[in-house]
Scaffold this motif. Structure first.
Motif, short mmCIF file in Angstrom:
data_model
loop_
_atom_site.label_atom_id
_atom_site.label_comp_id
_atom_site.label_asym_id
_atom_site.label_seq_id
_atom_site.Cartn_x
_atom_site.Cartn_y
_atom_site.Cartn_z
N ASP A 1 0.85 -1.19 0.00
CA ASP A 1 0.00 0.00 0.00
C ASP A 1 0.89 1.24 0.00
O ASP A 1 1.49 1.60 1.02
N TRP B 1 0.16 4.23 0.03
CA TRP B 1 -0.31 5.39 0.79
C TRP B 1 0.16 5.38 2.23
O TRP B 1 0.38 6.44 2.82
N ILE B 2 0.33 4.23 2.81
CA ILE B 2 0.90 4.19 4.15
C ILE B 2 2.38 4.56 4.09
O ILE B 2 2.94 5.15 5.02
N ILE C 1 -7.74 5.33 5.75
CA ILE C 1 -7.29 4.33 4.78
C ILE C 1 -8.30 3.21 4.64
O ILE C 1 -8.55 2.70 3.55
N SER C 2 -8.91 2.81 5.73
CA SER C 2 -9.80 1.66 5.70
C SER C 2 -10.74 1.71 6.89
O SER C 2 -10.48 2.40 7.88
N TYR D 1 -1.51 -0.78 10.75
CA TYR D 1 -0.98 0.51 10.31
C TYR D 1 -0.56 1.37 11.51
O TYR D 1 0.45 2.07 11.46
N ILE E 1 -7.69 11.96 -0.37
CA ILE E 1 -8.56 11.10 0.45
C ILE E 1 -9.93 11.00 -0.20
O ILE E 1 -10.50 11.99 -0.64
N ASN F 1 -5.93 0.02 -1.96
CA ASN F 1 -5.71 1.27 -2.68
C ASN F 1 -7.00 2.09 -2.60
O ASN F 1 -7.87 2.00 -3.43
#
Length: 303
Positions: free
Chosen positions: A82, A84-85, A227-228, A237, A287, A298
């Motif tokens: 991922d 983005w992390i 993110i989730s 995370y 975001i 993603n």
């Protein structure tokens, strides 16, 4: 709250110390009381209610099967797919990096022992107030998540630059020695909190440092939460965040251990803070405003 309680204990223990001396070592009682509180806290964990006995009337509780170490290790490695992390690594790295400067080079260098404990109460109180205040923005449902994140980042950026600018101004006048670039506690008496003319500005500055630190932490955790919606994934995370955060703090403490000058340390801290802003802004501007039901890795719509 735990930090405030510990600071109050230290303040009470050290209140009658000879604060006119340039250096007074903490009494043994300080260590005994803090160690006792840690043992008590660990003991209280034995009284936690089992998860199966937790009931909520207004919300759904979803349980997870425990994963073995092999599967958990695989999930941690899969996390690095991922991107983005990974974009948030600079934000994670700097979120505790400045603690060394604040606690050792500011609170530890210019205040006496009991005033350090007093400032610690102020610092952690400022964090509670700042985190509580910014939560109203992060939880404001009438604004899209992207807007909330962007506004929060703007606030953090502005306050960070103001506080670091004031820190530099104060350091140039009161902390830097012409020869070593480090404060010399032997030549000037350390500040006591009862000396209002001397303690007012640096104490206010230290309070502001706590505010900025809390805003950084709150923003980091809030961005992770976008993110989730999968709590298991978010837990990994968050653990990754803490590991990168601790690595940054380790480097910062090593700088102090090598007696790096105050000026170099403030330049390093401020530079890292500024360097973390562009990738954080990139993340924030992308975001998704909708909540994610399927927990995709993603999660961002860059179209």
């Amino acid at each position: 709250m735990g930090a405030i309680c510990g600071s109050i204990v230290l303040f009470a223990i050290n209140f009658n110390q000879n604060y006119r001396l340039s250096y007074v070592p903490p009494p043994m009682a300080s260590y005994i009381v803090l160690a006792s509180l840690e043992v008590l806290g660990a003991f209280c964990a034995l009284f936690l209610v089992p998860f199966a006995n937790v009931h909520r009337e207004v919300m759904c509780i979803r349980s997870y099967d425990f994963l073995d170490a092999r599967i958990e290790a695989y999930e941690m490695l899969y996390m690095f797919r991922d991107r983005w992390i990974l974009v948030l690594i600079p934000l994670f790295l700097v979120s505790n990096f400045f603690y060394t400067y604040q606690w050792t080079l500011v609170n530890g260098a210019i205040f006496n022992l009991r005033t350090r404990a007093f400032n610690s109460i102020i610092y952690w109180t400022s964090q509670i107030l700042a985190a509580f205040a910014i939560s109203f923005l992060h939880d404001y449902k009438h604004l899209p998540r992207r807007w909330r994140g962007t506004i929060s980042l703007v606030i953090v950026t502005m306050l960070t630059c103001i506080v670091w600018g004031c820190s530099l101004a104060y350091q140039l006048v009161h902390l830097d020695s012409p020869l070593t670039g480090r404060a010399d506690a032997a030549t000037d008496s350390l500040i006591d909190f009862t000396q209002f003319k001397r303690s007012g500005i640096p104490t206010t500055l230290f309070f502001s440092m706590g505010v900025v630190a809390a805003l950084w932490q709150s923003l980091a955790y809030w961005l992770i939460g976008t993110i989730s919606e999968d709590s298991a994934m978010i837990a990994r995370y968050a653990g990754f965040h803490k590991s990168i955060q601790s690595m940054g703090a380790m480097v910062a403490w090593q700088l102090e251990a090598q007696s790096v000058s105050f000026m170099v340390q403030i330049i390093v801290n401020w530079s890292l803070v500024v360097a973390a802003l562009p990738p954080t802004l990139y993340f924030t501007l992308n975001i998704k405003n909708e909540r994610q039901e399927k927990y995709p890795m993603n999660f961002i719509d860059i179209a």
